[in-house]
Motif scaffolding. Structure first.
Motif, PDB file in Angstrom:
ATOM      1  N   MET A  94       0.818  -1.183   0.000  1.00 26.66           N
ATOM      2  CA  MET A  94       0.000   0.000   0.000  1.00 26.66           C
ATOM      3  C   MET A  94       0.867   1.254   0.000  1.00 26.66           C
ATOM      4  SD  MET A  94      -2.848   0.984   2.755  1.00 26.66           S
ATOM      5  CE  MET A  94      -3.573   2.552   2.694  1.00 26.66           C
ATOM      6  N   LYS A  95       2.116   1.112  -0.300  1.00 26.44           N
ATOM      7  CA  LYS A  95       3.017   2.245  -0.303  1.00 26.44           C
ATOM      8  C   LYS A  95       2.728   3.129  -1.508  1.00 26.44           C
ATOM      9  CE  LYS A  95       7.699   3.108   0.975  1.00 26.44           C
ATOM     10  NZ  LYS A  95       8.988   2.552   1.216  1.00 26.44           N
ATOM     11  N   GLN A  96       2.602   4.417  -1.268  1.00 31.23           N
ATOM     12  CA  GLN A  96       2.328   5.376  -2.314  1.00 31.23           C
ATOM     13  C   GLN A  96       3.401   6.441  -2.275  1.00 31.23           C
ATOM     14  OE1 GLN A  96      -1.597   6.932  -1.706  1.00 31.23           O
ATOM     15  NE2 GLN A  96      -2.473   4.941  -1.331  1.00 31.23           N
ATOM     16  N   SER A  97       3.385   7.318  -3.286  1.00 31.70           N
ATOM     17  CA  SER A  97       4.341   8.414  -3.234  1.00 31.70           C
ATOM     18  C   SER A  97       3.955   9.332  -2.086  1.00 31.70           C
ATOM     19  CB  SER A  97       4.350   9.184  -4.556  1.00 31.70           C
ATOM     20  OG  SER A  97       3.194   9.975  -4.651  1.00 31.70           O
ATOM     21  N   ARG A  98       4.939  10.011  -1.534  1.00 28.67           N
ATOM     22  CA  ARG A  98       4.694  10.849  -0.363  1.00 28.67           C
ATOM     23  C   ARG A  98       3.643  11.913  -0.619  1.00 28.67           C
ATOM     24  NH1 ARG A  98       9.431  10.562   3.481  1.00 28.67           N
ATOM     25  NH2 ARG A  98      10.608   8.876   2.620  1.00 28.67           N
ATOM     26  N   ASP A  99       3.557  12.413  -1.835  1.00 29.25           N
ATOM     27  CA  ASP A  99       2.605  13.474  -2.137  1.00 29.25           C
ATOM     28  C   ASP A  99       1.185  12.949  -2.318  1.00 29.25           C
ATOM     29  OD1 ASP A  99       4.701  15.262  -2.075  1.00 29.25           O
ATOM     30  OD2 ASP A  99       5.097  15.051  -4.214  1.00 29.25           O
ATOM     31  N   SER A 100       1.022  11.687  -2.693  1.00 29.73           N
ATOM     32  CA  SER A 100      -0.305  11.201  -3.039  1.00 29.73           C
ATOM     33  C   SER A 100      -1.035  10.522  -1.879  1.00 29.73           C
ATOM     34  CB  SER A 100      -0.216  10.231  -4.216  1.00 29.73           C
ATOM     35  OG  SER A 100       0.426   9.041  -3.809  1.00 29.73           O
ATOM     36  N   PHE A 101      -0.373  10.258  -0.778  1.00 31.88           N
ATOM     37  CA  PHE A 101      -1.038   9.570   0.327  1.00 31.88           C
ATOM     38  C   PHE A 101      -1.957  10.532   1.068  1.00 31.88           C
ATOM     39  CE2 PHE A 101      -1.234   8.112   4.780  1.00 31.88           C
ATOM     40  CZ  PHE A 101      -1.897   6.922   4.556  1.00 31.88           C
ATOM     41  N   ASP A 102      -3.237  10.194   1.129  1.00 30.21           N
ATOM     42  CA  ASP A 102      -4.240  11.015   1.811  1.00 30.21           C
ATOM     43  C   ASP A 102      -4.655  10.286   3.086  1.00 30.21           C
ATOM     44  OD1 ASP A 102      -6.401  12.459   2.707  1.00 30.21           O
ATOM     45  OD2 ASP A 102      -7.429  12.504   0.772  1.00 30.21           O
ATOM     46  N   PHE A 103      -4.155  10.745   4.214  1.00 28.72           N
ATOM     47  CA  PHE A 103      -4.398  10.073   5.484  1.00 28.72           C
ATOM     48  C   PHE A 103      -5.878  10.081   5.855  1.00 28.72           C
ATOM     49  CE2 PHE A 103      -4.506   9.777  10.127  1.00 28.72           C
ATOM     50  CZ  PHE A 103      -3.842   8.575  10.277  1.00 28.72           C
ATOM     51  N   GLU A 104      -6.550  11.197   5.651  1.00 27.95           N
ATOM     52  CA  GLU A 104      -7.978  11.276   5.988  1.00 27.95           C
ATOM     53  C   GLU A 104      -8.792  10.308   5.132  1.00 27.95           C
ATOM     54  OE1 GLU A 104      -9.439  12.777   8.575  1.00 27.95           O
ATOM     55  OE2 GLU A 104      -7.433  13.374   9.208  1.00 27.95           O
ATOM     56  N   GLN A 105      -8.420  10.165   3.881  1.00 23.52           N
ATOM     57  CA  GLN A 105      -9.085   9.192   3.008  1.00 23.52           C
ATOM     58  C   GLN A 105      -8.861   7.778   3.542  1.00 23.52           C
ATOM     59  OE1 GLN A 105     -11.105   9.602   0.481  1.00 23.52           O
ATOM     60  NE2 GLN A 105     -11.237   7.479  -0.170  1.00 23.52           N
ATOM     61  N   TYR A 106      -7.651   7.514   3.983  1.00 25.58           N
ATOM     62  CA  TYR A 106      -7.338   6.213   4.579  1.00 25.58           C
ATOM     63  C   TYR A 106      -8.254   5.944   5.774  1.00 25.58           C
ATOM     64  CZ  TYR A 106      -5.065   3.115   7.914  1.00 25.58           C
ATOM     65  OH  TYR A 106      -4.833   2.143   8.844  1.00 25.58           O
ATOM     66  N   LEU A 107      -8.409   6.940   6.663  1.00 23.68           N
ATOM     67  CA  LEU A 107      -9.253   6.754   7.845  1.00 23.68           C
ATOM     68  C   LEU A 107     -10.715   6.527   7.471  1.00 23.68           C
ATOM     69  CD1 LEU A 107      -7.890   9.350  10.436  1.00 23.68           C
ATOM     70  CD2 LEU A 107      -7.553   6.881  10.410  1.00 23.68           C
ATOM     71  N   ARG A 108     -11.187   7.197   6.430  1.00 22.41           N
ATOM     72  CA  ARG A 108     -12.590   7.057   6.032  1.00 22.41           C
ATOM     73  C   ARG A 108     -12.886   5.703   5.401  1.00 22.41           C
ATOM     74  NH1 ARG A 108     -11.706  12.387   4.496  1.00 22.41           N
ATOM     75  NH2 ARG A 108     -11.291  11.795   2.346  1.00 22.41           N
ATOM     76  N   THR A 109     -11.917   5.114   4.727  1.00 25.12           N
ATOM     77  CA  THR A 109     -12.199   3.915   3.937  1.00 25.12           C
ATOM     78  C   THR A 109     -11.770   2.611   4.591  1.00 25.12           C
ATOM     79  OG1 THR A 109     -10.105   4.163   2.757  1.00 25.12           O
ATOM     80  CG2 THR A 109     -12.061   5.170   1.765  1.00 25.12           C
ATOM     81  N   ARG A 110     -10.974   2.654   5.606  1.00 28.41           N
ATOM     82  CA  ARG A 110     -10.486   1.413   6.194  1.00 28.41           C
ATOM     83  C   ARG A 110     -11.434   0.903   7.274  1.00 28.41           C
ATOM     84  NH1 ARG A 110     -10.450   3.311  10.843  1.00 28.41           N
ATOM     85  NH2 ARG A 110      -8.759   3.737  12.216  1.00 28.41           N
ATOM     86  N   THR A 111     -11.306  -0.370   7.579  1.00 23.98           N
ATOM     87  CA  THR A 111     -12.041  -1.004   8.669  1.00 23.98           C
ATOM     88  C   THR A 111     -11.070  -1.181   9.829  1.00 23.98           C
ATOM     89  OG1 THR A 111     -13.346  -2.215   7.054  1.00 23.98           O
ATOM     90  CG2 THR A 111     -13.375  -3.041   9.306  1.00 23.98           C
TER      91      THR A 111
END
Length: 131
Positions: A1-18
């Protein structure tokens, strides 16, 4: 799940993960010691914003109502696991644990005794933390 540093959206991660079982257990703990004022997601946001585990722990301890050494030690151990497994923007979406695994894959394994301090930096004995 590694992405480029600029493209990782932490809030999106929190909204979509279980929530993982680890996160669910920690959520109950954080709800208890914060009297319902904090969630595991709040702690993960703090982990993402503050890039020092010690600083994040200091901020949390000031906000929480921990009673005694046992409760503080248990909370610290749970927090250490959350810290290691929370994806971070500064790591391009990787978790500190993933980064450590990648770095250690290229290095010689180190023998850690059960009573030695834990390699994660929590200050607890290895056998009570990661071992």
């Amino acid at each position: 799940m590694k992405q480029s540093r600029d493209s990782f959206d932490f809030e999106q991660y929190l909204r979509t993960r279980t929530r993982s079982p680890l996160e669910a257990r920690f959520h109950e703990e954080i709800q208890s010691v914060s009297h319902g004022a904090m969630t595991v997601e709040d702690v993960q946001r703090l982990c993402n914003e503050v890039h020092s585990k010690v600083e994040a722990m200091r901020v949390l301890l000031m906000r929480l109502d921990l009673k005694g050494h046992r409760e503080t030690d248990r909370f610290t151990q749970h927090f250490s696991r959350i810290w290691r497994n929370t994806p971070r923007s500064d790591l391009g979406g990787a978790c500190p644990a993933e980064q450590i695994r990648e770095e250690s894959a290229h290095s010689k394994p180190v023998q850690v005794g059960r009573n030695d301090p834990c390699t994660c930096g929590s200050g607890a004995k290895f056998k009570n933390c990661c071992g």
